[in-house]
Design an enzyme around this catalytic site. Structure first.
Site, PDB file in Angstrom:
ATOM      1  N   ARG A 223      -0.545  -8.371  -4.216  1.00  0.00           N
ATOM      2  CA  ARG A 223      -1.360  -7.391  -3.482  1.00  0.00           C
ATOM      3  C   ARG A 223      -2.309  -6.767  -4.487  1.00  0.00           C
ATOM      4  NH1 ARG A 223      -0.087  -2.279  -3.621  1.00  0.00           N
ATOM      5  NH2 ARG A 223       2.175  -2.343  -3.440  1.00  0.00           N
ATOM      6  N   HIS A 227      -1.020  -0.298  -1.548  1.00  0.00           N
ATOM      7  CA  HIS A 227      -0.102  -0.593  -0.434  1.00  0.00           C
ATOM      8  C   HIS A 227      -0.760  -0.210   0.903  1.00  0.00           C
ATOM      9  CE1 HIS A 227       3.568  -0.698   1.940  1.00  0.00           C
ATOM     10  NE2 HIS A 227       3.314   0.525   2.325  1.00  0.00           N
ATOM     11  N   TYR A 236       2.130   2.903 -10.832  1.00  0.00           N
ATOM     12  CA  TYR A 236       3.326   2.068 -11.053  1.00  0.00           C
ATOM     13  C   TYR A 236       3.026   0.666 -11.585  1.00  0.00           C
ATOM     14  CZ  TYR A 236       2.057   0.677  -6.249  1.00  0.00           C
ATOM     15  OH  TYR A 236       1.387   0.260  -5.133  1.00  0.00           O
TER      16      TYR A 236
HETATM   17  C1  LIG Z   1      12.838   0.316   7.926  1.00  0.00           C
HETATM   18  C2  LIG Z   1      11.711   0.891   7.128  1.00  0.00           C
HETATM   19  N1  LIG Z   1      11.970   1.480   5.948  1.00  0.00           N
HETATM   20  C3  LIG Z   1      10.957   1.982   5.210  1.00  0.00           C
HETATM   21  C4  LIG Z   1       9.666   1.921   5.666  1.00  0.00           C
HETATM   22  C5  LIG Z   1       8.515   2.453   4.828  1.00  0.00           C
HETATM   23  N2  LIG Z   1       7.790   1.291   4.277  1.00  0.00           N
HETATM   24  C6  LIG Z   1       6.673   0.836   4.855  1.00  0.00           C
HETATM   25  S1  LIG Z   1       6.107  -0.534   4.103  1.00  0.00           S
HETATM   26  C7  LIG Z   1       7.344  -0.530   2.983  1.00  0.00           C
HETATM   27  C8  LIG Z   1       7.433  -1.575   1.917  1.00  0.00           C
HETATM   28  C9  LIG Z   1       7.482  -2.940   2.461  1.00  0.00           C
HETATM   29  O1  LIG Z   1       7.427  -3.848   1.401  1.00  0.00           O
HETATM   30  P1  LIG Z   1       7.354  -5.391   1.662  1.00  0.00           P
HETATM   31  O2  LIG Z   1       8.366  -5.795   2.669  1.00  0.00           O
HETATM   32  O3  LIG Z   1       7.408  -6.056   0.335  1.00  0.00           O
HETATM   33  O4  LIG Z   1       5.934  -5.599   2.348  1.00  0.00           O
HETATM   34  P2  LIG Z   1       4.487  -5.201   1.819  1.00  0.00           P
HETATM   35  O5  LIG Z   1       4.262  -3.774   2.201  1.00  0.00           O
HETATM   36  O6  LIG Z   1       4.453  -5.410   0.332  1.00  0.00           O
HETATM   37  O7  LIG Z   1       3.559  -6.113   2.534  1.00  0.00           O
HETATM   38  C10 LIG Z   1       8.200   0.540   3.211  1.00  0.00           C
HETATM   39  C11 LIG Z   1       9.397   0.842   2.398  1.00  0.00           C
HETATM   40  C12 LIG Z   1       9.438   1.304   6.922  1.00  0.00           C
HETATM   41  N3  LIG Z   1       8.216   1.182   7.422  1.00  0.00           N
HETATM   42  N4  LIG Z   1      10.465   0.784   7.621  1.00  0.00           N
END
Ligand SMILES: Cc1ncc(C[n+]2csc(CCOP(=O)(O)OP(=O)(O)O)c2C)c(N)n1
Length: 329
Positions: A223, A227, A236
């Site tokens: 990415r 985020h 970070y």
């Molecule tokens: C169940 C849940 N826990 C926490 C969050 C907050 N949150 C949104 S995106 C994210 C990280 C997701 O990371 P990843 O699966 O690697 O996907 P990326 O965002 O890198 O595409 C988090 C912790 C959420 N949306 N849903």
């Protein structure tokens, strides 16, 4: 290849525009796709637009566009119109899923239903590297493995779950290996290589529709942006790391390939981007002034609005007035 490359450029142009709309206070939030275009478009191109199902997470703009989500609906969604995330103009398409990995159980169910009803096609489901640590992920993967559901799970390993790096996310050697425990086909591919991703996704789809079970594809990517528009990645990760990945940028790589084959002309690219920008601006202009529906959030959660919501509603109305004035400038 040209179509795919154009969609990758269109995806990046839309992404950049969306970030600037948000920065101008015209859109509420936005998750960036910058750097992940090959993982998204490469896997999307293996999909049959008509009969396959798309079960998205929230960071697959290139896939969404391929499957027929309109720019208007995408922008509406990020302007707070929750209903727009059902992408009514696209076929066989589940709403985007922000609760991380919840969509994997849905994908298992849709896949099982296709098989049970003897319907054609496969399910394409998306998840991030962080999503593979969630309970829903394991339940969904287990179910699709047991029932040999025709599902292709594409994991965009973009190295981070917000600020948590992949190395602190799981002690697993890699993510693709997780497929083994569920009796699924698992493969790790260079997610910044359009051709590699396309090949892996097309083979996985073939296995799915032949009844040879679900697959899990780990597309290793990065990415390059934040985020979401609320994040600051400089807190970070290092600029050296970002620079290393910039060298492996998927658009740069496919462009080089096409140039070497004599299939592309860089002079036309700037013009193409200009046309795309106009199209994107026009789509945003169409939805920007629709009456804003956020008041539903206040209205429908409680029969009587509690004190804290009332306070937030007042703040929100102040914000709306501010926005109205800004737009008139
Ligand atoms: C169940 C849940 N826990 C926490 C969050 C907050 N949150 C949104 S995106 C994210 C990280 C997701 O990371 P990843 O699966 O690697 O996907 P990326 O965002 O890198 O595409 C988090 C912790 C959420 N949306 N849903």
């Amino acid at each position: 290849l040209i179509e795919a490359f154009k969609l990758m450029i269109y995806t990046r142009t839309t992404d950049q525009k969306a970030v600037s709309f948000q920065r101008q206070g015209r859109m509420y939030t936005y998750p960036l796709n910058f750097g992940q275009e090959a993982a998204q478009v490469g896997s999307a191109f293996a999909m049959d637009k008509e009969i396959d199902w798309l079960v998205p997470a929230f960071r697959e703009l290139g896939t969404w566009l391929y499957k027929g989500a309109t720019l208007q609906d995408i922008f509406k969604y990020y302007c707070g119109y929750e209903e727009a995330s059902t992408f009514p103009k696209a076929k066989n398409y589940l709403p985007s899923a922000v609760p991380v990995a919840s969509q994997i159980t849905h994908a298992a169910g849709v896949g099982y239903a296709l098989k049970y009803q003897k319907l054609p096609g496969a399910v394409f489901a998306y998840v991030g590297d962080g999503g593979t640590s969630e309970g829903d992920f394991h339940e969904g993967m287990n179910f699709m493995g047991v029932w040999k559901a025709p599902v292709v799970v594409i994991c965009q390993n973009n190295q981070y779950a917000i600020s948590v790096p992949r190395s602190r996310q799981t002690a697993s050697k890699n993510l693709a290996i997780k497929a083994l425990a569920y009796g699924m086909n698992g493969i790790q591919v260079d997610g910044n290589d359009f051709l590699a991703v396309y090949q892996a996704a097309a083979s996985a789809r073939q296995l799915a529709i032949e009844g040879r079970g679900p697959s899990f594809i780990e597309a290793v990517t990065y990415r390059r942006g934040a985020h979401t528009t609320s994040d600051d990645p400089s807190r970070y990760r290092t600029s050296e790391e970002e620079e290393r990945w910039a060298q492996k940028d998927p658009i740069k790589r496919l462009r080089n390939y096409l140039l070497a084959k004599g299939l592309w002309n860089t002079a036309d690219e700037a013009l193409l981007i200009e046309t795309y920008e106009q199209e994107i601006d026009a789509a945003f202009a169409e939805i920007e002034h629709l009456p804003y529906p956020l008041e539903n959030v206040f209205k429908y959660h409680y029969q009587e609005m509690p004190e804290h919501l009332l306070r937030q509603k007042v703040e929100y109305e102040k914000y709306l007035n501010w926005k109205e004035k800004e737009l008139q400038k």
